[in-house]
Design a protein around this motif. Structure first.
Motif, PDB file in Angstrom:
ATOM      1  N   ARG A 265      41.874  18.520 -24.362  1.00  0.00           N
ATOM      2  CA  ARG A 265      40.636  18.418 -23.575  1.00  0.00           C
ATOM      3  C   ARG A 265      39.985  17.052 -23.785  1.00  0.00           C
ATOM      4  O   ARG A 265      39.437  16.467 -22.844  1.00  0.00           O
ATOM      5  CB  ARG A 265      39.671  19.548 -23.955  1.00  0.00           C
ATOM      6  CG  ARG A 265      40.066  20.892 -23.383  1.00  0.00           C
ATOM      7  CD  ARG A 265      38.913  21.886 -23.443  1.00  0.00           C
ATOM      8  NE  ARG A 265      38.595  22.272 -24.797  1.00  0.00           N
ATOM      9  CZ  ARG A 265      39.032  23.373 -25.396  1.00  0.00           C
ATOM     10  NH1 ARG A 265      39.859  24.186 -24.740  1.00  0.00           N
ATOM     11  NH2 ARG A 265      38.683  23.668 -26.622  1.00  0.00           N
ATOM     12  N   GLN A 266      40.048  16.556 -25.028  1.00  0.00           N
ATOM     13  CA  GLN A 266      39.478  15.237 -25.275  1.00  0.00           C
ATOM     14  C   GLN A 266      40.255  14.157 -24.518  1.00  0.00           C
ATOM     15  O   GLN A 266      39.677  13.194 -24.020  1.00  0.00           O
ATOM     16  CB  GLN A 266      39.465  14.945 -26.781  1.00  0.00           C
ATOM     17  CG  GLN A 266      38.578  13.775 -27.183  1.00  0.00           C
ATOM     18  CD  GLN A 266      37.118  14.005 -26.874  1.00  0.00           C
ATOM     19  OE1 GLN A 266      36.691  13.885 -25.718  1.00  0.00           O
ATOM     20  NE2 GLN A 266      36.344  14.343 -27.886  1.00  0.00           N
TER      21      GLN A 266
ATOM     22  N   ASP B  54      31.627  16.635 -27.174  1.00  0.00           N
ATOM     23  CA  ASP B  54      32.186  17.985 -27.302  1.00  0.00           C
ATOM     24  C   ASP B  54      33.101  18.300 -26.130  1.00  0.00           C
ATOM     25  O   ASP B  54      32.634  18.596 -25.027  1.00  0.00           O
ATOM     26  CB  ASP B  54      31.045  19.007 -27.355  1.00  0.00           C
ATOM     27  CG  ASP B  54      31.541  20.414 -27.651  1.00  0.00           C
ATOM     28  OD1 ASP B  54      32.776  20.598 -27.683  1.00  0.00           O
ATOM     29  OD2 ASP B  54      30.708  21.310 -27.838  1.00  0.00           O
TER      30      ASP B  54
ATOM     31  N   PRO C 242      34.269  24.875 -16.798  1.00  0.00           N
ATOM     32  CA  PRO C 242      35.299  25.900 -17.083  1.00  0.00           C
ATOM     33  C   PRO C 242      35.885  26.534 -15.828  1.00  0.00           C
ATOM     34  O   PRO C 242      36.966  27.128 -15.892  1.00  0.00           O
ATOM     35  CB  PRO C 242      34.545  26.932 -17.937  1.00  0.00           C
ATOM     36  CG  PRO C 242      33.109  26.759 -17.563  1.00  0.00           C
ATOM     37  CD  PRO C 242      32.940  25.300 -17.266  1.00  0.00           C
TER      38      PRO C 242
ATOM     39  N   GLY D  64      34.720  20.887 -25.625  1.00  0.00           N
ATOM     40  CA  GLY D  64      34.613  22.289 -25.250  1.00  0.00           C
ATOM     41  C   GLY D  64      33.529  22.551 -24.230  1.00  0.00           C
ATOM     42  O   GLY D  64      33.633  23.466 -23.414  1.00  0.00           O
ATOM     43  N   ASN D  65      32.458  21.736 -24.254  1.00  0.00           N
ATOM     44  CA  ASN D  65      31.319  21.954 -23.359  1.00  0.00           C
ATOM     45  C   ASN D  65      31.191  20.899 -22.270  1.00  0.00           C
ATOM     46  O   ASN D  65      30.282  20.975 -21.447  1.00  0.00           O
ATOM     47  CB  ASN D  65      30.016  21.976 -24.167  1.00  0.00           C
ATOM     48  CG  ASN D  65      29.938  23.179 -25.082  1.00  0.00           C
ATOM     49  OD1 ASN D  65      30.427  24.253 -24.738  1.00  0.00           O
ATOM     50  ND2 ASN D  65      29.344  23.008 -26.247  1.00  0.00           N
TER      51      ASN D  65
ATOM     52  N   SER E 127      44.252  22.677 -25.552  1.00  0.00           N
ATOM     53  CA  SER E 127      43.716  22.589 -26.913  1.00  0.00           C
ATOM     54  C   SER E 127      42.552  21.604 -26.937  1.00  0.00           C
ATOM     55  O   SER E 127      42.310  20.868 -25.967  1.00  0.00           O
ATOM     56  CB  SER E 127      44.803  22.102 -27.873  1.00  0.00           C
ATOM     57  OG  SER E 127      45.153  20.752 -27.583  1.00  0.00           O
ATOM     58  N   GLY E 128      41.833  21.566 -28.073  1.00  0.00           N
ATOM     59  CA  GLY E 128      40.715  20.637 -28.192  1.00  0.00           C
ATOM     60  C   GLY E 128      41.133  19.192 -28.026  1.00  0.00           C
ATOM     61  O   GLY E 128      40.462  18.401 -27.354  1.00  0.00           O
TER      62      GLY E 128
ATOM     63  N   HIS F 189      40.299  26.016 -20.497  1.00  0.00           N
ATOM     64  CA  HIS F 189      40.617  26.997 -21.549  1.00  0.00           C
ATOM     65  C   HIS F 189      42.112  27.049 -21.861  1.00  0.00           C
ATOM     66  O   HIS F 189      42.511  27.601 -22.893  1.00  0.00           O
ATOM     67  CB  HIS F 189      40.104  28.386 -21.149  1.00  0.00           C
ATOM     68  CG  HIS F 189      40.899  29.051 -20.061  1.00  0.00           C
ATOM     69  ND1 HIS F 189      40.601  28.872 -18.731  1.00  0.00           N
ATOM     70  CD2 HIS F 189      41.983  29.877 -20.100  1.00  0.00           C
ATOM     71  CE1 HIS F 189      41.458  29.565 -17.997  1.00  0.00           C
ATOM     72  NE2 HIS F 189      42.305  30.187 -18.798  1.00  0.00           N
TER      73      HIS F 189
END
Length: 563
Positions: free
Chosen positions: A173-174, A111, A118, A113-114, A169-170, A166
Motif C-alpha cells: 500500500r505504501q 498511514d 477502501p 491503511g487510511n 500488504s502495508g 485490503h
C-alpha cells in the motif's frame, strides 16, 4: 543518499522565517516559530523531531494542506520549479494550489491503511492525479498506471491495478502511495513519516525505492521523520526541530556525527540504533545491588516461563492457517525475552497464548510450574493476576470515560483486592512508581500525551503485582525520547520488582537494547533463538541476518561515516 550535491546555487524549495499558528478555544497557539531551511535539487532534506515539534505542520504548509484553523502570520515558502518558475506558496489561492499539487509537488502520507479509498481500486486511486492534470485518454491513463506500479516494484501490475487496498500488504500500500505521488513526475516529493508503521525490512525496501526514484528522476524529497537512524542513512541534510523551532540544521554527516545542540545530542543518545550501552546496563549502574540488574540471567537458571512445541491454527477443515508452528523457548525469572519478526510472523499470537488470551492448538506453556493451556474459568482468571499484557496503542487501551484513578483501580476491583481506601493508596503508589504525579488519578486519558498514556497502561498491568508481563509492541508508537523513557522505566521496574518480560517487537534496535534472550519468528516458525548479543553478532539464519542488515543507522553507529 549521502552523496548529494549540497550547495546548489538555487534551492528547489526555500523556507524563510516561517511562523504557523492554530486558532483554538484558548486563542492562537504557536506551532512553528521562525523556521528557515532549503531543499536542494535532487537531494533529501530530513526534518526530524518529536511529536508536537512542528515538522508535519511545515510539510502541510509547503503543500497547502494546513488544517482549517491554521494560519501563517509571517514567512515565505518559495518553490523554484522548472515548469511554473518561481512561486510564492504562502497565501496562494486554492485554485493555484490545484495546479501545483500532484504536478509540481507530490505527497506520500504517513498511514497507508487510511490514505487509500477502501471502495476504490488501486489503479483508480493512482489515476486521479493523472486525470486532474490533463491525461484525458483512458488508454493513456491505464498504461501510465501500469507503468507506475511496475516502477515501484509491484508485480503483475495489470491485475494489481484492479484490486483494492485490503488485498495489499502495508508495504505494498505504501508503494501504491509512492506511485500516486510520482505519477506526474513532480520535482518535489513531501514524504510525511512514510515508513513509521512498517517492519524494518519493508521499511528498507520502501526507502531503497525512494532512493532509486530520486537517482533516476532527480526528484527532491522533504522527508518528515522522528527516526534519526533513517535520517542518518538517507538524508543529505537534516533539520532538527523542537517545540516549533530549529535546534540545529546542516549536512547530515556533520549534524548527526558531531551534533552541536544539547537537544540533538539527547536525541542521538536516546535512539536505540546509536546507543552504546543497553537499557539494562543503565539500570544496573543505578541499582547494582539488585539481582535483576546484574549481568543477564541466561537459559539454565531457574525459568519462570517455558514454551514447548507451541502451535496455533486458525480456521477449520483439512487446510487451516498455521499462525505459529512448533515454537519453543525458556525465559529465566527476572529476565527479558524478545520475540521479533515481521508482520504476520506469529509474534502477537504467541504473546496472547502466553497471557492466556488464546488457547493454542498444540504445545505447552508453563508459567511458574502452572500449565496455562488447560486453564479455564476461575483458574484462568487467577492466572491473569499473575500474568499481564501491555498493548501497542496507548490511545486505544484506556477507557476515555474513566478517570485514570478508576482505570488503575479496576483490576484491583476485578480481583477483589483491598478496600476502597487501600485501592486508592495502591493507585497512588503505582503512579509514583511510573513517575507520574499522584493528582493524575483525577485526569482522563485525553489530557495525557502518548508516553504518559503508555505509563498508565504499564501501571495498570503492574498494580496487581504480576510476575510476568507480556509487552506487545509497547513502545513502537512512541517518539524516540518517550520510547527511551519507557524502556528505562521497564528496566528500573524489572530491577526493583524482579519482573519477567516477554517483549514483542519488530524493532531490532530496541530489542538489542532491552532483552537478554530472543526468538526470531518467520511465518510462524522459530528460525533462531538464543542470547541476544550472540544472535545479533553471529546470526546463523539468513532471515535473521536480513533483519539485522535492515536496521537503519548502522553506518553512523559503527563509525563508518564519510564526512
Amino acid at each position: 543518499m549521502n552523496a548529494g550535491t549540497t550547495g546548489a546555487s538555487t534551492p528547489l524549495l526555500s523556507i524563510r522565517d516561517l511562523a504557523v499558528q492554530y486558532r483554538t478555544g484558548r486563542g492562537l497557539v504557536d506551532a512553528v516559530r521562525g523556521v528557515s531551511f532549503d531543499v536542494a535539487p535532487g537531494e533529501v532534506t530530513a526534518v526530524v523531531g518529536e511529536s508536537g515539534s512542528g515538522k508535519t505542520t511545515i510539510a502541510q504548509s509547503a503543500i497547502g494542506l494546513l488544517a482549517a484553523n491554521g494560519v501563517i502570520p509571517r514567512g515565505s515558502i518559495t518553490l523554484n520549479e522548472r515548469r511554473l518558475g518561481t512561486t510564492e506558496l504562502v497565501g496562494l489561492p486554492e485554485r493555484r494550489w490545484r495546479d501545483l499539487r500532484g504536478l509540481c509537488i507530490g505527497l506520500i502520507p504517513q498511514d497507508p491503511g487510511n490514505s487509500l479509498n477502501p471502495v476504490q481500486s488501486v489503479g483508480k486511486s493512482i489515476s486521479e492525479s493523472l486525470r486532474i492534470h490533463g491525461r484525458p485518454s483512458r488508454d493513456e491513463v491505464r498504461d501510465r498506471v501500469h507503468a507506475l506500479l511496475e516502477q515501484v516494484g509491484i508485480d503483475n501490475p495489470i491485475t494489481r491495478a484492479k484490486q483494492y487496498p485490503h488485498e495489499f500488504s502495508g508495504g505494498m500500500r505504501q508503494r501504491v502511495l509512492i506511485a500516486a505521488a510520482i505519477a506526474n513526475s513532480p520535482e518535489l516529493i513531501i514524504a510525511d513519516e512514510p515508513t513509521s508503521a512498517l517492519d524494518v525490512t519493508v521499511q528498507r525496501t520502501v526507502l531503497d525505492l525512494l532512493d532509486r526514484l530520486r537517482e533516476e528522476t532527480g526528484t527532491s524529497i522533504l522527508f518528515i521523520t522522528h527516526d534519526l537512524a533513517v535520517a542518518a542513512d538517507r538524508a543529505d541534510s537534516v533539520v532538527v526541530m523542537r517545540d516549533g523551532e530549529v535546534q540545529e540544521s546542516g549536512p547530515s554527516a556533520r549534524v548527526l556525527a558531531r551534533p552541536e545542540s544539547t537537544y540533538t545530542r539527547q536525541l542521538m543518545q536516546d535512539a536505540p540504533s546509536f546507543a552504546q550501552t543497553t537499557v539494562r546496563d543503565r539500570a544496573s549502574s543505578r541499582t547494582p545491588e539488585s539481582p535483576a540488574a546484574s549481568a543477564p540471567a541466561l537459559p539454565g537458571s531457574a525459568p519462570l516461563l517455558e514454551v514447548r512445541g507451541l502451535r496455533q491454527e486458525f480456521g477449520r477443515g483439512s487446510d487451516p492457517f498455521v499462525a505459529v508452528d512448533d515454537v519453543s523457548f525458556v525465559v529465566p525469572r527476572g529476565t527479558t525475552h524478545a520475540i521479533v519478526g515481521e508482520s504476520g510472523s506469529g509474534k502477537t499470537t504467541t504473546g496472547r497464548a502466553i497471557a492466556g488470551f488464546a488457547r493454542p492448538t498444540a504445545g505447552s506453556i508453563r508459567v511458574d510450574d502452572l500449565e496455562v493451556t488447560g486453564l479455564r474459568g476461575r483458574q484462568l482468571r487467577e492466572f491473569r493476576g499473575q500474568t499481564q499484557m501491555v498493548y501497542q496503542n496507548p490511545y486505544g487501551s484506556l477507557d476515555p470515560r474513566q478517570t485514570l484513578g478508576q482505570a488503575l483501580a479496576e483490576p484491583l476491583r476485578n480481583f477483589g483486592i483491598g478496600s476502597r481506601s487501600e485501592r486508592s493508596s495502591r493507585v497512588a503508589e503505582v503512579l509514583d512508581r511510573v513517575a507520574l504525579p499522584v493528582d493524575y488519578a483525577h485526569r482522563r486519558p485525553r489530557e495525557l500525551s502518548g508516553g504518559q498514556r503508555q505509563r498508565i497502561a504499564i501501571a495498570r498491568a503492574l498494580i496487581i503485582e504480576p510476575e510476568l508481563v507480556v509487552l506487545d509492541e509497547a513502545v513502537s508508537a512512541l517518539d524516540v525520547t518517550v520510547q527511551a523513557q519507557i524502556l528505562r522505566l521497564l528496566a528500573d521496574l524489572q530491577s526493583e520488582l524482579g519482573l519477567t518480560y516477554v517483549f514483542i517487537s519488530h524493532d531490532l534496535a530496541v530489542v538489542r537494547q532491552i532483552s537478554d534472550t530472543v526468538s526470531v519468528l518467520q511465518r510462524g516458525q522459530q528460525v533462531e533463538h538464543g542470547v541476544t548479543e550472540q544472535v545479533f553478532t553471529a546470526a546463523a539464519h539468513p532471515y535473521t541476518q536480513r533483519l539485522i542488515d535492515a536496521i537503519p543507522g548502522r553506518s553512523l553507529a559503527s563509525g563508518n561515516w564519510i564526512i
